[in-house]
Design a protein around this motif. Sequence first.
Motif, PDB file in Angstrom:
ATOM      1  N   PHE A 152      -0.060  12.003  -9.506  1.00 49.31           N
ATOM      2  CA  PHE A 152       0.769  11.077 -10.364  1.00 49.31           C
ATOM      3  C   PHE A 152       1.176  11.724 -11.792  1.00 49.31           C
ATOM      4  CE2 PHE A 152      -1.403   7.237  -8.231  1.00 49.31           C
ATOM      5  CZ  PHE A 152      -0.452   7.135  -7.503  1.00 49.31           C
ATOM      6  N   ILE A 174       1.774   1.071  -0.699  1.00 49.19           N
ATOM      7  CA  ILE A 174       2.328   0.769  -1.831  1.00 49.19           C
ATOM      8  C   ILE A 174       3.540   1.840  -2.212  1.00 49.19           C
ATOM      9  CG2 ILE A 174       1.928   0.824  -4.713  1.00 49.19           C
ATOM     10  CD1 ILE A 174      -1.032   0.205  -3.894  1.00 49.19           C
ATOM     11  N   ARG A 175       3.108   3.204  -1.974  1.00 44.98           N
ATOM     12  CA  ARG A 175       4.274   3.995  -1.977  1.00 44.98           C
ATOM     13  C   ARG A 175       5.468   3.828  -1.334  1.00 44.98           C
ATOM     14  NH1 ARG A 175       0.985   9.403   0.600  1.00 44.98           N
ATOM     15  NH2 ARG A 175       1.149   8.672   2.705  1.00 44.98           N
ATOM     16  N   THR A 231       6.299  -1.790  -1.250  1.00 39.91           N
ATOM     17  CA  THR A 231       4.744  -2.345  -0.835  1.00 39.91           C
ATOM     18  C   THR A 231       5.210  -3.087   0.463  1.00 39.91           C
ATOM     19  OG1 THR A 231       5.330  -4.309  -2.311  1.00 39.91           O
ATOM     20  CG2 THR A 231       4.211  -2.782  -3.428  1.00 39.91           C
ATOM     21  N   GLU A 247       4.503  -6.382   0.850  1.00 35.20           N
ATOM     22  CA  GLU A 247       5.365  -7.760   0.643  1.00 35.20           C
ATOM     23  C   GLU A 247       6.679  -7.592   0.375  1.00 35.20           C
ATOM     24  OE1 GLU A 247       2.717  -6.682  -0.894  1.00 35.20           O
ATOM     25  OE2 GLU A 247       1.077  -7.869  -0.086  1.00 35.20           O
ATOM     26  N   ILE A 248       7.213  -6.437  -0.225  1.00 32.87           N
ATOM     27  CA  ILE A 248       8.471  -6.227  -0.526  1.00 32.87           C
ATOM     28  C   ILE A 248       9.310  -5.914   0.889  1.00 32.87           C
ATOM     29  CG2 ILE A 248      10.244  -4.544  -1.290  1.00 32.87           C
ATOM     30  CD1 ILE A 248       8.780  -6.835  -3.263  1.00 32.87           C
ATOM     31  N   GLY A 295       8.098  -1.725 -10.875  1.00 35.50           N
ATOM     32  CA  GLY A 295       7.766  -1.315  -9.676  1.00 35.50           C
ATOM     33  C   GLY A 295       8.653  -2.032  -8.539  1.00 35.50           C
ATOM     34  N   SER A 296       8.314  -2.577  -7.941  1.00 31.44           N
ATOM     35  CA  SER A 296       9.142  -3.564  -6.903  1.00 31.44           C
ATOM     36  C   SER A 296      10.151  -3.802  -7.438  1.00 31.44           C
ATOM     37  CB  SER A 296       8.107  -4.611  -6.362  1.00 31.44           C
ATOM     38  OG  SER A 296       7.006  -4.159  -5.910  1.00 31.44           O
ATOM     39  N   SER A 356      -3.265   3.598  -0.906  1.00 29.88           N
ATOM     40  CA  SER A 356      -1.853   3.811  -1.605  1.00 29.88           C
ATOM     41  C   SER A 356      -0.608   3.795  -0.474  1.00 29.88           C
ATOM     42  CB  SER A 356      -1.747   5.205  -2.242  1.00 29.88           C
ATOM     43  OG  SER A 356      -1.780   6.313  -1.326  1.00 29.88           O
ATOM     44  N   MET A 409      11.944   6.562 -10.425  1.00 29.05           N
ATOM     45  CA  MET A 409      12.179   5.207 -10.247  1.00 29.05           C
ATOM     46  C   MET A 409      11.364   4.074 -11.114  1.00 29.05           C
ATOM     47  SD  MET A 409      13.458   4.504  -6.201  1.00 29.05           S
ATOM     48  CE  MET A 409      14.262   5.980  -5.111  1.00 29.05           C
ATOM     49  N   SER A 410      10.345   4.302 -10.619  1.00 27.89           N
ATOM     50  CA  SER A 410       8.938   3.310 -11.332  1.00 27.89           C
ATOM     51  C   SER A 410       8.950   3.512 -12.767  1.00 27.89           C
ATOM     52  CB  SER A 410       7.470   3.224 -10.574  1.00 27.89           C
ATOM     53  OG  SER A 410       7.991   3.419  -9.198  1.00 27.89           O
ATOM     54  N   TRP A 444       4.070   6.981 -12.428  1.00 28.56           N
ATOM     55  CA  TRP A 444       3.584   7.111 -11.031  1.00 28.56           C
ATOM     56  C   TRP A 444       4.426   8.055 -10.319  1.00 28.56           C
ATOM     57  CZ3 TRP A 444      -0.569   4.909 -11.813  1.00 28.56           C
ATOM     58  CH2 TRP A 444      -0.468   3.463 -12.090  1.00 28.56           C
ATOM     59  N   THR A 445       5.251   9.221 -11.252  1.00 30.05           N
ATOM     60  CA  THR A 445       5.943  10.240 -10.686  1.00 30.05           C
ATOM     61  C   THR A 445       5.181  11.329 -10.167  1.00 30.05           C
ATOM     62  OG1 THR A 445       7.195   9.492 -12.742  1.00 30.05           O
ATOM     63  CG2 THR A 445       8.281  11.218 -11.620  1.00 30.05           C
ATOM     64  N   SER A 446       5.060  11.325  -8.580  1.00 27.25           N
ATOM     65  CA  SER A 446       4.451  12.077  -8.001  1.00 27.25           C
ATOM     66  C   SER A 446       5.003  13.640  -8.181  1.00 27.25           C
ATOM     67  CB  SER A 446       4.366  11.789  -6.351  1.00 27.25           C
ATOM     68  OG  SER A 446       4.081  10.729  -6.135  1.00 27.25           O
ATOM     69  N   ILE A 493      10.707  11.789  -7.756  1.00 30.98           N
ATOM     70  CA  ILE A 493      11.583  10.297  -8.011  1.00 30.98           C
ATOM     71  C   ILE A 493      11.304   9.807  -9.063  1.00 30.98           C
ATOM     72  CG2 ILE A 493      12.048   8.280  -6.509  1.00 30.98           C
ATOM     73  CD1 ILE A 493      10.615   9.778  -4.123  1.00 30.98           C
TER      74      ILE A 493
HETATM   75  C1  FAD Z   1       0.898   7.283  -4.074  1.00 29.92           C
HETATM   76  C2  FAD Z   1       1.966   6.676  -4.692  1.00 29.92           C
HETATM   77  C3  FAD Z   1       3.201   7.696  -5.018  1.00 29.92           C
HETATM   78  C4  FAD Z   1       4.266   7.001  -5.687  1.00 29.92           C
HETATM   79  N1  FAD Z   1       5.045   8.071  -6.269  1.00 29.92           N
HETATM   80  C5  FAD Z   1       6.180   7.503  -6.830  1.00 29.92           C
HETATM   81  C6  FAD Z   1       7.224   8.369  -7.375  1.00 29.92           C
HETATM   82  O1  FAD Z   1       7.014   9.553  -7.074  1.00 29.92           O
HETATM   83  N2  FAD Z   1       8.262   7.788  -8.072  1.00 29.92           N
HETATM   84  C7  FAD Z   1       8.243   6.497  -8.282  1.00 29.92           C
HETATM   85  O2  FAD Z   1       9.252   6.324  -9.001  1.00 29.92           O
HETATM   86  N3  FAD Z   1       7.354   5.799  -8.091  1.00 29.92           N
HETATM   87  C8  FAD Z   1       6.212   6.052  -7.180  1.00 29.92           C
HETATM   88  N4  FAD Z   1       5.182   5.294  -6.986  1.00 29.92           N
HETATM   89  C9  FAD Z   1       5.384   3.890  -7.333  1.00 29.92           C
HETATM   90  C10 FAD Z   1       5.613   2.814  -6.253  1.00 29.92           C
HETATM   91  O3  FAD Z   1       6.973   3.006  -5.691  1.00 29.92           O
HETATM   92  C11 FAD Z   1       5.390   1.589  -6.986  1.00 29.92           C
HETATM   93  O4  FAD Z   1       3.991   1.341  -7.264  1.00 29.92           O
HETATM   94  C12 FAD Z   1       5.659   0.383  -6.054  1.00 29.92           C
HETATM   95  O5  FAD Z   1       6.914   0.290  -6.165  1.00 29.92           O
HETATM   96  C13 FAD Z   1       4.960  -0.870  -6.570  1.00 29.92           C
HETATM   97  O6  FAD Z   1       5.096  -1.124  -7.850  1.00 29.92           O
HETATM   98  P1  FAD Z   1       4.193  -1.660  -8.879  1.00 29.92           P
HETATM   99  O7  FAD Z   1       3.118  -0.450  -8.789  1.00 29.92           O
HETATM  100  O8  FAD Z   1       4.950  -1.784 -10.278  1.00 29.92           O
HETATM  101  O9  FAD Z   1       3.482  -2.718  -8.337  1.00 29.92           O
HETATM  102  P2  FAD Z   1       4.240  -4.467  -8.736  1.00 29.92           P
HETATM  103  O10 FAD Z   1       5.777  -4.610  -8.273  1.00 29.92           O
HETATM  104  O11 FAD Z   1       3.685  -4.842 -10.034  1.00 29.92           O
HETATM  105  O12 FAD Z   1       3.498  -5.076  -7.416  1.00 29.92           O
HETATM  106  C14 FAD Z   1       2.168  -5.740  -7.539  1.00 29.92           C
HETATM  107  C15 FAD Z   1       2.040  -6.535  -6.476  1.00 29.92           C
HETATM  108  O13 FAD Z   1       2.651  -7.509  -6.144  1.00 29.92           O
HETATM  109  C16 FAD Z   1       3.532  -7.749  -5.039  1.00 29.92           C
HETATM  110  N5  FAD Z   1       4.978  -8.153  -5.185  1.00 29.92           N
HETATM  111  C17 FAD Z   1       5.662  -7.717  -6.406  1.00 29.92           C
HETATM  112  N6  FAD Z   1       6.972  -8.165  -6.226  1.00 29.92           N
HETATM  113  C18 FAD Z   1       6.926  -9.316  -5.165  1.00 29.92           C
HETATM  114  C19 FAD Z   1       7.831 -10.005  -4.466  1.00 29.92           C
HETATM  115  N7  FAD Z   1       8.922 -10.250  -5.130  1.00 29.92           N
HETATM  116  N8  FAD Z   1       7.185 -10.892  -3.544  1.00 29.92           N
HETATM  117  C20 FAD Z   1       6.010 -10.635  -3.222  1.00 29.92           C
HETATM  118  N9  FAD Z   1       5.135 -10.216  -3.630  1.00 29.92           N
HETATM  119  C21 FAD Z   1       5.544  -9.219  -4.597  1.00 29.92           C
HETATM  120  C22 FAD Z   1       3.387  -6.286  -4.534  1.00 29.92           C
HETATM  121  O14 FAD Z   1       4.047  -6.210  -3.102  1.00 29.92           O
HETATM  122  C23 FAD Z   1       2.298  -5.671  -4.977  1.00 29.92           C
HETATM  123  O15 FAD Z   1       1.191  -6.037  -3.844  1.00 29.92           O
HETATM  124  C24 FAD Z   1       4.118   5.777  -6.354  1.00 29.92           C
HETATM  125  C25 FAD Z   1       3.130   4.770  -5.817  1.00 29.92           C
HETATM  126  C26 FAD Z   1       1.960   5.458  -4.943  1.00 29.92           C
HETATM  127  C27 FAD Z   1       1.023   4.601  -4.806  1.00 29.92           C
END
Ligand code: FAD
Length: 381
Positions: A217, A362-363, A366, A368-369, A138-139, A359, A132-133, A163-165, A130
Motif C-alpha cells: 500500500f 475490501i479490495r 467491499t 456491503e457495497i 473509499g466506498s 482484505s 481512486m481511494s 491504499w494505492t497498491s 489505481i
Molecule cells: C488489499 C487492498 C488493496 C487496495 N488497493 C487499492 C488501490 O490500488 N487503489 C485504490 O484506489 N484503492 C485501493 N484499495 C482501497 C479499497 O478500494 C477501499 O478500501 C474500499 O473501497 C473501502 O473504502 P474505505 O477503506 O474508505 O472504507 P469505507 O468506505 O469507510 O467503509 C468502511 C465500512 O463501511 C461499509 N460501508 C461503507 N459505505 C456503505 C454503504 N453505503 N452501505 C453499507 N455499508 C457501507 C463498508 O462496506 C466497510 O465495511 C485497496 C484496499 C485493499 C484492502
Amino acid sequence: MVAFAFAPPPASPEAERLRAEIREFLASELRGRSARARAGSWGSRDPEFSRKMGARGWIGMTWPKRYGGHERTALERYVVLEEVLAAGAPMGAHWVADRQSGPLLLRFGTEEQRQSILPRIAAGECYFCIGMSEPDSGSDLAATRTRAVPVQGGFLVNGTKIWTSNAHQCHYVILFCRTELATGADRHAGMSQFLVDLSLPGITIRPIRDLAGEHHFNEVVFEDVFLPASSLIGALGAGWRQVTSELAYERSGPERFLSTYVLLVELLRALGSQPSERAAIAAGRLTAHIIILRRLSRSVAGMLQAGEDPALQAALVKDLGTTLEQEIPEVARLLIESGSRPTDSYEAVLAHAIMRAPSFSIRGGTREILRGIVARGLGVR
Ligand SMILES: Cc1cc2nc3c(=O)[nH]c(=O)nc-3n(C[C@H](O)[C@H](O)[C@H](O)COP(=O)(O)OP(=O)(O)OC[C@H]3O[C@@H](n4cnc5c(N)ncnc54)[C@H](O)[C@@H]3O)c2cc1C
C-alpha cells in the motif's frame, strides 16, 4: 423477477489448446518455487516473469495487434489467467495494467495514449496502479476531493490518494479526481480521469505497511502537479461513467476466488488419501464451490467478449468469490486443529492466507457495497 442471468460460456477449443501451452511454460518457469512463494498469488511480482509473459503474447491478449495486442478471445485470456493464478506465478507487476488500465485506455484513451502505452504494457514492461481511494473517500468514491484545476496548457493537481497498491513500483497511475467542484444534486458530475506518470515533480509516494508488516500500500500525495492537457483520458467530466465501466473487469476474474487456491491444494496434500469423513466433506464442499464460481466467472468473461456490460454479475461473482477465498483458510485452520498432520510448508501457506484474508472482501469494493449493487439489480432496493 430475475433481473440477470449467467449464460453458459461459449465452448472454446482454442482456449483449451492454449491451456497445454501455458501449463508447460509455468511448469518450467516455476520449477522449485515453494508453496509459500506460490501463495503470494497476484500480490507477488517479478518483472522478469512479466516480460516473459509479454514475449509469449499473454498480456493484452484481447487487444488489437496495432497496439501490441494479440486479438485473442476473452476466454483464451481467461485460461491463461486461471492457469497462472492456480500455479501461483508472480504476475503482480503487469496485473493491473493488463486487467483494467490497458482496457480503459483502449476504450477511452486518445490515439497518442494508446500508441505510446499499450505496446509497453503488452510487452510486460509498463506497470500501472489505481488512484481512486482517498482518506475520506473509499466506498463513497463520489466524495473524491483531489482536484485537477484547468490552467494554461493542462491541469494543476492537488490532493491525496490512499491504499494505492504498488505505486512505488509502477510507472503510471490512473488518477480519478474532480475537475469541477460538486454543485447541485449530481455528485457524480465533474469527475475526470488522467494518465499520470508517477515520476512527475510534486508527486510523493509514502509507504503504508499492512497487518503482515509488508509494503504494498501507499499514500500518494499530489502537490501542484502539472499535467499536460494530453493526460486527460476520455471526456472532461465523464470520469464517473468511465470509472464504473472498469469495474466489471476488476470484479469478475478468477483472481476473485483463487487468492487462497494454493492453500486448498496444500490442504488436500496434508489431508492425504485417507482423510476423516469430516475433512473429506469440508474439502469436497470447498472444491465444489470453486467449480461453481469458475462457471459463473467464465460466464462473465463470455459476456465481456460479447460486448455486454455485466457489472451486476461481476459484483455477485466478487462477493461469492471473496467469501470462498476467506472460508478456505478458516476451514483449513479448523481441520488442522482436528488432528491432521501439517507440514511446515502447509503451516506457512496457512499463516500467509490468514494474514491476508481480511482484505479480500475490501479490495475492489467491499462486501456491503457489492450486495447493495446486487440488491438494486434484483429490484429489491
Ligand atoms: C488489499 C487492498 C488493496 C487496495 N488497493 C487499492 C488501490 O490500488 N487503489 C485504490 O484506489 N484503492 C485501493 N484499495 C482501497 C479499497 O478500494 C477501499 O478500501 C474500499 O473501497 C473501502 O473504502 P474505505 O477503506 O474508505 O472504507 P469505507 O468506505 O469507510 O467503509 C468502511 C465500512 O463501511 C461499509 N460501508 C461503507 N459505505 C456503505 C454503504 N453505503 N452501505 C453499507 N455499508 C457501507 C463498508 O462496506 C466497510 O465495511 C485497496 C484496499 C485493499 C484492502
